[in-house]
Design an enzyme around this catalytic site. Structure first.
Site, PDB file in Angstrom:
ATOM      1  N   CYS A   1       0.806  -1.219   0.000  1.00 54.16           N
ATOM      2  CA  CYS A   1       0.000   0.000   0.000  1.00 54.16           C
ATOM      3  C   CYS A   1       0.838   1.268   0.000  1.00 54.16           C
ATOM      4  O   CYS A   1       1.944   1.300   0.523  1.00 54.16           O
ATOM      5  CB  CYS A   1      -0.952  -0.010   1.200  1.00 54.16           C
ATOM      6  SG  CYS A   1      -2.215  -1.316   1.070  1.00 54.16           S
TER       7      CYS A   1
ATOM      8  N   CYS B   1      -6.629  -1.246  -1.834  1.00 54.63           N
ATOM      9  CA  CYS B   1      -7.987  -0.810  -2.201  1.00 54.63           C
ATOM     10  C   CYS B   1      -8.202  -0.854  -3.709  1.00 54.63           C
ATOM     11  O   CYS B   1      -7.322  -0.511  -4.492  1.00 54.63           O
ATOM     12  CB  CYS B   1      -8.260   0.569  -1.641  1.00 54.63           C
ATOM     13  SG  CYS B   1      -8.286   0.604   0.172  1.00 54.63           S
TER      14      CYS B   1
ATOM     15  N   SER C   1      -5.557  12.021  -2.379  1.00 52.00           N
ATOM     16  CA  SER C   1      -5.562  10.567  -2.488  1.00 52.00           C
ATOM     17  C   SER C   1      -5.736  10.178  -3.946  1.00 52.00           C
ATOM     18  O   SER C   1      -6.359  10.905  -4.738  1.00 52.00           O
ATOM     19  CB  SER C   1      -6.713   9.997  -1.658  1.00 52.00           C
ATOM     20  OG  SER C   1      -6.956   8.661  -1.990  1.00 52.00           O
TER      21      SER C   1
ATOM     22  N   GLU D   1      -3.072  13.960   2.675  1.00 50.45           N
ATOM     23  CA  GLU D   1      -4.029  13.771   1.592  1.00 50.45           C
ATOM     24  C   GLU D   1      -5.361  14.400   1.985  1.00 50.45           C
ATOM     25  O   GLU D   1      -5.732  14.408   3.162  1.00 50.45           O
ATOM     26  CB  GLU D   1      -4.235  12.282   1.305  1.00 50.45           C
ATOM     27  CG  GLU D   1      -3.058  11.639   0.619  1.00 50.45           C
ATOM     28  CD  GLU D   1      -3.306  10.199   0.228  1.00 50.45           C
ATOM     29  OE1 GLU D   1      -2.560   9.687  -0.620  1.00 50.45           O
ATOM     30  OE2 GLU D   1      -4.238   9.569   0.776  1.00 50.45           O
TER      31      GLU D   1
END
Length: 550
Positions: A119, A191, A466, A442
């Site tokens: 990530c 994600c 993001s 972010e």
């Protein structure tokens, strides 16, 4: 072998004794020692399954004649850290990851590394470490999350952030908000959209530091991920045999390939921070102008969430990053002679056709003839700003409106929820840059609220966005406010003019007015005065230089 310094000779008897205490055998110490850097933890969904990936990597190393040695790396979950002080540590953690891997690999004289991230900052942090150490290294991630399903449609984490805006504007009730949050993240993995984590894992392939499939084979496809991990373990042993090192792979050609792929797939704007930072460790300068030059000639050929309806699983089924590069090579855009951890790029993509042109468009019939990220300049961003152009609607590419100025993300969110922001406004969030934040947070909370509430506004910041952000959101505005950049001089109601096609970001003020305001400006006191973030703020460079330590 590099590791001989910790295991050979009479003066290393005590060292060997410590290895024997852990169950290593004399035979193990005759083999190359491979550091397996595992960023497993129980706070990031993309990392919670990495023990399994790590075990497969170790099997691959052992089978190929090496001795695997697992060591840890930290990670911050951007989603859980979002919207509060925890997000200040996200980008800042990248430098901690680099330094900690350098410390472990050097202190223990590893002969090679297999790096297991998944990530956000962990992926570029590990590649920065590989470039700095320059010992044979392979990166293998944990794979993307499957999309969730709700009312017969795919959805991901960005939909859940935007659902908060729908709820705040009264468009959905608490019961539906709960149903969406229960459905959007169905299992482990990074994600599911083309956010920062998946973008960087895909670019690991384009850079040549990961094997084909690294960025797109889903985490839930455990057989495929384990196979990839075993092959990564075997690959590092071959690199040691060939004495092929990261800086042999991370060349100017490799970075140009990565930027081309980034533009073609419409990746996260955070890549404009991370690719220059990796290049910096490899001794290569990547000016932001290069991103715009490559964007101008690279067609946008995939439309991934949040900019479109497809997810990484769809990209995988269409042929993955090798197929994207194959398509781009038809226009002569890819350096096929660039070296990877397993042959050349040309060898990889020769037999990697696109299997579904509804997902990866033909290079001569793209969504758009130019790439997904734009670099803006002008009197408000002398050292540039960055926008994910592929996620901006056509009616927002050119926009003008009054500035609504906030000195923190929290103040802006309060104003958005309080219905103080109106259509036509330009929300400005400043003092959130690398030094001012500190940590360059972010801004997914405010952007998701704006999207969910259906507001037609632009947002600009010296912080960042993001990869899940969509809309006219311009980040990395440099120089940042803490350095006295023009964004620090804005006042409520100043007219901001945005022209993304012309790459322009300006405030309608004369040079004389800006100079007068600059003469009156004083730098505010730092928001953090102790601990790691205080040290970070003193060392970090501008976002235009990748926010690396100076």
């Amino acid at each position: 072998m590099r590791s001989d310094i910790v295991k050979k000779g009479s003066t290393r008897a005590a060292h060997r004794s410590l290895f024997y205490a852990m169950g290593y055998t004399p035979e193990d110490l005759q083999k190359p020692l491979i550091g397996v850097v595992n960023s497993f933890n129980e706070i990031i969904p993309g990392h919670a399954h990495l023990r399994d990936i790590c075990e497969a990597v170790k099997l691959g190393i052992s089978a190929a004649g090496g001795t695997p040695i697992e060591v840890p790396a930290i990670g911050v979950c951007d989603g859980i850290a979002m919207g509060h002080d925890g997000m200040k540590f996200s980008l800042a953690s990248r430098e901690l990851i680099v330094d900690s891997i350098e410390a472990q690999a050097t202190a223990h004289a590893f002969d090679g590394l297999v790096l297991i991230p998944n990530c956000d900052k962990i992926v570029p942090g590990m590649m920065m470490a590989a470039a700095r150490l320059n010992i044979p290294s392979v990166v293998v991630s944990g794979g993307p999350m499957l999309p969730g399903r709700y009312k017969g449609k795919n959805l991901g984490l960005s939909n859940t952030f935007e659902a908060a805006g729908l709820f705040e504007s009264g468009k959905i009730d608490a019961q539906e908000l709960d149903a969406i949050e229960q459905a959007s993240c169905p299992g482990c993995g990074s994600c599911s959209g083309l956010f920062t984590a998946n973008t960087m894992n895909c670019l690991t392939e384009a850079l040549g530091m990961g094997l084909p499939g690294n960025g797109t084979v889903p985490a839930a496809y455990t057989g495929g991920r384990r196979m990839l991990a075993k092959r990564a373990g075997a690959a590092v042993m071959k690199l040691i045999e060939q004495d092929l090192r990261p800086r042999d792979i991370l060349t100017r050609k490799a970075f140009e390939n990565a930027i081309m792929v980034d533009m073609a797939i419409g990746g996260s704007s955070n890549t404009v921070l991370h690719l220059p930072a990796i290049a910096h460790e490899a001794g290569i300068e990547l000016p932001l102008s290069l991103f715009d030059e490559i964007s101008a000639k690279t067609p946008y050929i995939t439309k991934m969430s949040p900019g479109g309806a497809h997810f990484i699983t769809d990209l995988n089924e269409a042929g993955g990053i090798s197929a994207v590069m194959n398509e781009l090579s038809k226009l002569g855009l890819i350096h096929k002679d660039a070296i990877t951890v397993s042959g050349t790029i040309g060898e990889r993509i020769e037999h990697a056709p696109v299997s579904d042109h509804s997902i990866i468009k033909p290079s001569d019939a793209p969504y758009r003839p130019t790439g997904g990220i734009a670099i803006l300049g002008g009197n408000l961003a002398p050292d540039n700003g960055v926008v994910k152009e592929s996620a901006v609607t056509e009616d927002m590419l050119v926009f003008e409106g009054p500035a609504r100025v906030f000195d923190s993300e929290e103040a802006a969110v309060d104003a958005i929820i309080g219905k103080q922001i109106k259509d036509g406004d330009v929300v400005v969030i400043r003092y959130e840059g690398p030094k001012g934040g500190p940590g360059m947070r972010e801004m997914l909370n405010p952007t998701a609220l704006i999207t969910g509430m259906g507001l037609r506004v632009a947002l600009l910041t010296d912080g960042r966005f993001s990869g899940a952000t969509r809309g006219a959101c311009i980040g990395h505005v440099s120089p940042e406010a803490m350095d006295g950049g023009p964004i620090a001089l804005l006042e409520e109601g100043d007219i901001i003019a945005i022209d993304i096609p012309k790459r322009a970001l300006n405030v309608k003020l004369s040079d004389e007015e800006l100079a007068e305001r600059k003469a009156k400006w004083t730098q505010p006191e730092p928001k953090v005065t102790k601990g790691y973030l205080s040290r970070y703020a003193k060392l970090v460079s501008s976002a235009s230089k990748g926010a690396v330590f100076e």
